[in-house]
Design a protein around this motif. Structure first.
Motif, PDB file in Angstrom:
ATOM      1  N   GLN A   1       0.837  -1.194   0.000  1.00  0.00           N
ATOM      2  CA  GLN A   1       0.000   0.000   0.000  1.00  0.00           C
ATOM      3  C   GLN A   1       0.878   1.253   0.000  1.00  0.00           C
ATOM      4  OE1 GLN A   1      -2.846   0.636  -0.826  1.00  0.00           O
ATOM      5  NE2 GLN A   1      -3.778   2.274   0.343  1.00  0.00           N
ATOM      6  N   ARG A   2       1.996   1.199   0.683  1.00  0.00           N
ATOM      7  CA  ARG A   2       2.922   2.334   0.676  1.00  0.00           C
ATOM      8  C   ARG A   2       3.361   2.627  -0.761  1.00  0.00           C
ATOM      9  NH1 ARG A   2       7.137   0.315   3.487  1.00  0.00           N
ATOM     10  NH2 ARG A   2       5.874   0.395   5.361  1.00  0.00           N
ATOM     11  N   ASN A   3       3.653   1.584  -1.539  1.00  0.00           N
ATOM     12  CA  ASN A   3       3.998   1.773  -2.950  1.00  0.00           C
ATOM     13  C   ASN A   3       2.813   2.351  -3.720  1.00  0.00           C
ATOM     14  OD1 ASN A   3       6.532   0.696  -2.513  1.00  0.00           O
ATOM     15  ND2 ASN A   3       6.112  -1.234  -3.544  1.00  0.00           N
ATOM     16  N   ASN A   4       1.620   1.770  -3.513  1.00  0.00           N
ATOM     17  CA  ASN A   4       0.429   2.210  -4.246  1.00  0.00           C
ATOM     18  C   ASN A   4       0.177   3.703  -4.104  1.00  0.00           C
ATOM     19  OD1 ASN A   4      -0.252  -0.402  -5.089  1.00  0.00           O
ATOM     20  ND2 ASN A   4      -1.619  -0.747  -3.351  1.00  0.00           N
ATOM     21  N   ILE A   5       0.394   4.239  -2.908  1.00  0.00           N
ATOM     22  CA  ILE A   5       0.000   5.619  -2.633  1.00  0.00           C
ATOM     23  C   ILE A   5       1.180   6.574  -2.528  1.00  0.00           C
ATOM     24  CG2 ILE A   5      -2.141   4.879  -1.525  1.00  0.00           C
ATOM     25  CD1 ILE A   5      -0.803   5.485   1.202  1.00  0.00           C
ATOM     26  N   ASP A   6       2.388   6.109  -2.825  1.00  0.00           N
ATOM     27  CA  ASP A   6       3.571   6.962  -2.717  1.00  0.00           C
ATOM     28  C   ASP A   6       3.391   8.214  -3.581  1.00  0.00           C
ATOM     29  OD1 ASP A   6       6.301   8.057  -2.994  1.00  0.00           O
ATOM     30  OD2 ASP A   6       6.886   6.192  -1.994  1.00  0.00           O
ATOM     31  N   THR A   7       3.531   9.365  -2.974  1.00  0.00           N
ATOM     32  CA  THR A   7       3.299  10.625  -3.683  1.00  0.00           C
ATOM     33  C   THR A   7       4.365  10.917  -4.735  1.00  0.00           C
ATOM     34  OG1 THR A   7       4.442  11.860  -1.946  1.00  0.00           O
ATOM     35  CG2 THR A   7       2.026  11.657  -1.758  1.00  0.00           C
ATOM     36  N   ARG A   8       5.483  10.210  -4.680  1.00  0.00           N
ATOM     37  CA  ARG A   8       6.522  10.407  -5.704  1.00  0.00           C
ATOM     38  C   ARG A   8       6.139   9.775  -7.032  1.00  0.00           C
ATOM     39  NH1 ARG A   8      11.362   7.996  -2.261  1.00  0.00           N
ATOM     40  NH2 ARG A   8       9.626   6.620  -1.735  1.00  0.00           N
ATOM     41  N   ALA A   9       5.240   8.787  -7.023  1.00  0.00           N
ATOM     42  CA  ALA A   9       4.828   8.100  -8.251  1.00  0.00           C
ATOM     43  C   ALA A   9       3.966   9.014  -9.109  1.00  0.00           C
ATOM     44  CB  ALA A   9       4.071   6.822  -7.914  1.00  0.00           C
ATOM     45  N   LYS A  10       4.240   9.018 -10.400  1.00  0.00           N
ATOM     46  CA  LYS A  10       3.482   9.820 -11.357  1.00  0.00           C
ATOM     47  C   LYS A  10       2.884   8.959 -12.470  1.00  0.00           C
ATOM     48  CE  LYS A  10       4.896  13.476  -9.176  1.00  0.00           C
ATOM     49  NZ  LYS A  10       4.185  13.673  -7.938  1.00  0.00           N
ATOM     50  N   GLU A  11       3.463   7.759 -12.682  1.00  0.00           N
ATOM     51  CA  GLU A  11       3.052   6.899 -13.792  1.00  0.00           C
ATOM     52  C   GLU A  11       3.059   5.442 -13.336  1.00  0.00           C
ATOM     53  OE1 GLU A  11       4.866   9.165 -17.596  1.00  0.00           O
ATOM     54  OE2 GLU A  11       6.354   8.491 -16.124  1.00  0.00           O
ATOM     55  N   PHE A  12       2.382   4.590 -14.105  1.00  0.00           N
ATOM     56  CA  PHE A  12       2.345   3.166 -13.774  1.00  0.00           C
ATOM     57  C   PHE A  12       2.357   2.329 -15.043  1.00  0.00           C
ATOM     58  CE2 PHE A  12      -2.060   3.647 -14.878  1.00  0.00           C
ATOM     59  CZ  PHE A  12      -2.446   2.404 -15.366  1.00  0.00           C
ATOM     60  N   GLY A  13       2.717   1.070 -14.859  1.00  0.00           N
ATOM     61  CA  GLY A  13       2.571   0.033 -15.875  1.00  0.00           C
ATOM     62  C   GLY A  13       2.199  -1.241 -15.154  1.00  0.00           C
ATOM     63  N   LEU A  14       1.373  -2.069 -15.780  1.00  0.00           N
ATOM     64  CA  LEU A  14       0.921  -3.314 -15.156  1.00  0.00           C
ATOM     65  C   LEU A  14       1.131  -4.461 -16.113  1.00  0.00           C
ATOM     66  CD1 LEU A  14      -0.627  -4.585 -12.686  1.00  0.00           C
ATOM     67  CD2 LEU A  14      -2.673  -4.395 -14.112  1.00  0.00           C
ATOM     68  N   GLY A  15       1.808  -5.505 -15.629  1.00  0.00           N
ATOM     69  CA  GLY A  15       2.023  -6.710 -16.427  1.00  0.00           C
ATOM     70  C   GLY A  15       1.282  -7.871 -15.820  1.00  0.00           C
TER      71      GLY A  15
END
Length: 189
Positions: free
Chosen positions: A162-176
């Motif tokens: 959850q910390r990764n999911n909501i980390d404010t530093r994240a701006k983009e995602f990719g899902l495999g």
């Protein structure tokens, strides 16, 4: 440039999840935090605000074959982020390619880890190989989930994921996704 890696692993009713943050570190050497395995059968989520998602999503197939053509996972991750007052993330084809290749490698080679034991590549290595020059990168992996909703529910029940999911530093995602093996990569350039 030195790297700091933070890992979390969760085993939930026979399903496996793992999360990792790798960030660029200068002027300091930070060792890797070893993975932690937590057995949580029958354990309630620690936060009362965690949202449970249906097995399929209106307007999406619930299986996330291609996030660029199927917005259902963007809806999931951004709903989780909104619940935590984090800004939304957008789809990135480079992160998606890195995530997809890692899911495929885990299935093809029979491993479940953030570090590919054959090539030694990390989430940062895989993102850079796709041309993604990150300032922040994080990865959640899951196995045994039939659809994206189940994978997301597993990740939100685990503090590290959850910390990764909501980390404010994240701006983009990719899902495999390959079968029931999932890789979520969150990043910023």
């Amino acid at each position: 440039m030195k790297k700091a890696i933070q890992r979390t692993t969760l085993v939930l009713s026979g399903l496996t999840l793992s999360g990792c943050i790798q960030s660029a570190v200068t002027n300091a050497v930070t060792g890797a935090t070893p993975a932690t395995t937590v057995a949580t059968q029958g354990m309630a989520p620690t936060a009362t605000t965690l949202r449970q998602f249906p097995s399929t999503i209106s307007g999406g197939d619930g299986f996330q074959a291609n996030p660029n053509n199927d917005p259902s996972f963007a809806t999931l991750i951004n709903t989780v982020r909104a619940d935590a007052n984090s800004a939304p993330v957008s789809y990135n084809a480079q992160l998606d390619a890195a995530a997809q290749k890692h899911s495929q490698a885990m299935v093809d080679s029979g491993f479940f880890d953030h570090v590919n034991p054959i090539t030694g590549s990390t989430v940062g290595d895989r993102a850079r190989a796709e041309g993604y020059n990150f300032t922040f990168i994080a990865e959640n992996i899951a196995q045994g989930h039939a659809n994206e909703n189940q994978a997301m529910n597993g990740w939100i029940k685990s503090t590290g994921h959850q910390r990764n999911n909501i980390d404010t530093r994240a701006k983009e995602f990719g899902l495999g996704r390959v079968g029931n093996t999932w890789t979520l990569v969150l990043g910023a350039q």
